[in-house]
Design an enzyme around this catalytic site. Structure first.
Site, PDB file in Angstrom:
ATOM      1  CG  ASN A  19      -0.215  -0.158   2.517  1.00 38.33           C
ATOM      2  OD1 ASN A  19       0.475  -1.155   2.737  1.00 38.33           O
ATOM      3  ND2 ASN A  19      -0.357   0.804   3.412  1.00 38.33           N
ATOM      4  CD  GLN A  63      -3.863  -0.078  -1.697  1.00 42.79           C
ATOM      5  OE1 GLN A  63      -4.152   0.472  -2.757  1.00 42.79           O
ATOM      6  NE2 GLN A  63      -4.162   0.460  -0.524  1.00 42.79           N
ATOM      7  CB  CYS A  80      -4.045   2.182   9.087  1.00 46.76           C
ATOM      8  SG  CYS A  80      -5.447   1.542   8.158  1.00 46.76           S
ATOM      9  CB  THR A 131     -28.266  -7.946  10.149  1.00 45.01           C
ATOM     10  OG1 THR A 131     -29.063  -8.552  11.161  1.00 45.01           O
ATOM     11  CG2 THR A 131     -29.127  -7.592   8.952  1.00 45.01           C
ATOM     12  CB  SER A 164     -11.728  -2.911   1.495  1.00 41.91           C
ATOM     13  OG  SER A 164     -11.517  -3.414   2.786  1.00 41.91           O
ATOM     14  CB  ALA A 165     -16.434  -1.951  -1.260  1.00 37.95           C
ATOM     15  CG  HIS A 166     -12.521   1.912   1.539  1.00 39.60           C
ATOM     16  ND1 HIS A 166     -11.528   2.841   1.689  1.00 39.60           N
ATOM     17  CD2 HIS A 166     -12.162   0.857   2.295  1.00 39.60           C
ATOM     18  CE1 HIS A 166     -10.600   2.377   2.511  1.00 39.60           C
ATOM     19  NE2 HIS A 166     -10.968   1.167   2.890  1.00 39.60           N
TER      20      HIS A 166
END
Length: 388
Positions: free
Chosen positions: A156, A184, A329, A241, A204-206
């Protein structure tokens, strides 16, 4: 492809996160409003949500080149990493060692600190100056006590790509589970997990123009994995959920990556290379980290020797330009990049680095604005030093 929010700034921190694409936003809206059913409910609203989850899982599996039942939805890559590493060890209680590299994402090292308190052992593989792994050393580290090998595909901070297919063959020959952090690479390169041969793959989607707070874990058929969150959802592997709207958004982002986004990679790589060339010409003392190594096409990590990277970042921010000094992060940390330190750079060099990561919306005009501000900073700095 348009993002939801128009920007009046130059954004060059796409490895931290990407903006939400308009098509993704539109796909999510119904599931945030009128289509609010719980997928576990037996009535029409619940069945509608459950059907949406199935369709999304199928689309994402096709995008990643695997089976529908091998995809588990999570809150993001950090949780997926935790489920992969901890879940695999819990399912194989006789093995208590994890092998990682010294340049993994902070999410892995945070988990390591927790697992070490529980008696889990870690072997941390060093990297070369160019960020590469010594594969012979990696192979020797995979003894019978190792429960899982876990590596980033694309770093990253530096963009350096590990030879995952080759490493996968080594792990398979040793009978060791292999987890890949794909945060990445999803949406940037073509992925076919069935052919790659890895056992676990987190994403991850973002990082791919989708929403935050949603991600996934590929679990190869036959791999035992104990849940971290008990519950019947996700084939008893991740309770709670499901985030239907987020999952719909992630599936749409993957669909767009398949049909549109990947076509732009060549243009962005040429733009990055042009940017690096211009910086080298203007500032001959800089170091482009792993310049001649295989890197993901959007990422550039540059050491501006003798410069405080935080001071440079703040200057660029005031000029309307967003870059970073490393992993999002670790933002705010006073410590220099652990990735650059592991590659053999000293603390002063590691504290002088900027990460510039381009996206599919990045234009040459934006890069020119960035370069103008960057060179202006060094002209001002040179003047200040001259009059001291």
């Amino acid at each position: 492809m348009k993002t939801v929010t128009k920007r009046d700034r130059v954004y060059l921190d796409y490895n931290a996160t990407t903006p939400l694409v308009e098509e993704v936003y539109e796909a999510m809206l119904p599931w945030l409003r009128e289509k609010f059913g719980n997928p576990s409910s037996s009535h029409r609203e619940g069945k509608e949500a459950k059907e949406a989850l199935f369709d999304c899982r199928k689309k994402i599996a096709q995008f990643l080149g695997t089976r529908t039942e091998e995809i588990i939805f999570t809150s993001g890559c950090t949780e997926s990493i935790g489920l992969a590493l901890r879940g695999a060890l819990l399912a194989a209680a006789h093995k208590n060692k994890i092998v990682i590299s010294a340049v993994e994402h902070p999410a892995v090292f945070s988990l390591m600190k927790l697992l070490e308190k529980e008696g889990v052992q870690f072997t941390i593989l060093p990297v070369e100056r160019d960020g590469s792994l010594n594969l012979e050393q990696l192979e020797k580290s995979l003894d019978s006590s190792v429960g899982i090998l876990s590596l980033l595909w694309a770093n990253n901070e530096t963009g350096v790509l590990f030879p995952i297919e080759q490493i996968s063959r080594i792990a398979k020959a040793k009978g060791i589970l292999f987890h890949v952090d794909g945060a990445q690479v999803v949406g940037k390169i073509k992925i076919h997990l069935a052919e790659l041969g890895v056992d676990l793959f987190s994403f991850s989607a973002h990082k791919c123009y989708g929403p935050k707070g949603i991600g996934g874990l590929y679990v190869r058929k036959g791999v035992s994995l104990a849940p971290l969150i008990p519950g019947h959802q996700e084939r008893n592997r991740r309770g709670g959920t499901e985030n239907v709207a987020g999952i719909v958004g992630m599936a749409k982002a993957c669909e767009l990556a398949e049909s549109k986004i990947m076509r732009e990679s060549g243009r962005i790589q040429k733009l990055r290379d042009w940017m690096e060339q211009k910086i080298e010409q203007e500032l001959p003392g800089i170091v482009i980290v792993a310049k001649n190594k295989s890197r993901i096409w959007n990422t550039s990590n540059i050491i501006f020797s003798g410069t405080d990277s935080e001071e440079l970042l703040n200057y660029l921010d005031q000029k309307g330009i967003a870059v970073s000094t490393g992993s999002a992060c670790m933002s705010g940390s006073q410590e220099p990049s652990h990735v650059l330190l592991a590659m053999g750079f000293d603390r002063k060099e590691a504290s002088s680095a900027l990460r510039i990561s381009l996206g599919f919306e990045t234009t040459q005009e934006e890069i020119e604005i960035f370069l103008q501000a960057l060179f202006s900073f060094f002209r001002v700095e040179a003047f200040c030093n001259a009059v001291k």
